[in-house]
Scaffold this motif. Structure first.
Motif, PDB file in Angstrom:
ATOM      1  N   GLY A  16       0.825  -1.212   0.000  1.00  0.00           N
ATOM      2  CA  GLY A  16       0.000   0.000   0.000  1.00  0.00           C
ATOM      3  C   GLY A  16       0.852   1.252   0.000  1.00  0.00           C
ATOM      4  O   GLY A  16       0.557   2.218  -0.713  1.00  0.00           O
ATOM      5  N   THR A  17       1.921   1.262   0.778  1.00  0.00           N
ATOM      6  CA  THR A  17       2.816   2.418   0.822  1.00  0.00           C
ATOM      7  C   THR A  17       3.502   2.617  -0.526  1.00  0.00           C
ATOM      8  O   THR A  17       3.569   3.740  -1.038  1.00  0.00           O
ATOM      9  N   MET A  18       3.987   1.543  -1.118  1.00  0.00           N
ATOM     10  CA  MET A  18       4.652   1.651  -2.415  1.00  0.00           C
ATOM     11  C   MET A  18       3.675   2.109  -3.494  1.00  0.00           C
ATOM     12  O   MET A  18       4.038   2.917  -4.356  1.00  0.00           O
ATOM     13  N   ALA A  19       2.433   1.624  -3.439  1.00  0.00           N
ATOM     14  CA  ALA A  19       1.438   2.024  -4.437  1.00  0.00           C
ATOM     15  C   ALA A  19       1.166   3.527  -4.359  1.00  0.00           C
ATOM     16  O   ALA A  19       1.079   4.202  -5.385  1.00  0.00           O
ATOM     17  N   THR A  20       1.037   4.054  -3.140  1.00  0.00           N
ATOM     18  CA  THR A  20       0.770   5.487  -3.016  1.00  0.00           C
ATOM     19  C   THR A  20       1.978   6.326  -3.429  1.00  0.00           C
ATOM     20  O   THR A  20       1.817   7.473  -3.833  1.00  0.00           O
TER      21      THR A  20
END
Length: 108
Positions: A16-20
């Motif tokens: 999720g962090t990498m996607a954002t």
């Protein structure tokens, strides 16, 4: 929580962090100008987030009961003064927080 659940949770948080972080680079090409509404959000949202944080932090302060919100008011004043003086957000927030914590622990 089992070990497998912990790994899954950590993996999903990392994903999720990498996607954002990567999604804006995938959605907006550096060759095209950034859309006006995204530029507007980039200017408006930081102020809105900090305003919401101030309201959230002061939601349980009662001026009717001692210490009548004095440590909070001093902490806010120190934060504002530091920011007007140095224009460094990290210094302002850290200085106001340290001031408030010292007041609550040792004075009030």
């Amino acid at each position: 929580m089992t070990l497998a659940q912990q790994f899954i949770t950590i993996g999903l948080c990392a994903l999720g962090t990498m996607a954002t972080r990567f999604l804006p680079f995938l959605l907006f090409s550096p060759k095209k100008p950034t859309p006006k509404y995204v530029q507007y959000l980039g200017r408006a949202l930081p102020c809105a987030v900090f305003g919401m944080l101030v309201v959230y932090c002061l939601r349980n302060v009662s001026v009717a009961l001692p210490p009548h919100g004095v440590p909070e008011a001093i902490g806010i004043a120190v934060t504002v003064a530091l920011h007007l003086w140095k224009r460094q957000m990290l210094l302002s927030i850290a200085g106001g927080t340290v001031c408030y914590m010292l007041l609550v622990q040792f004075v009030f």
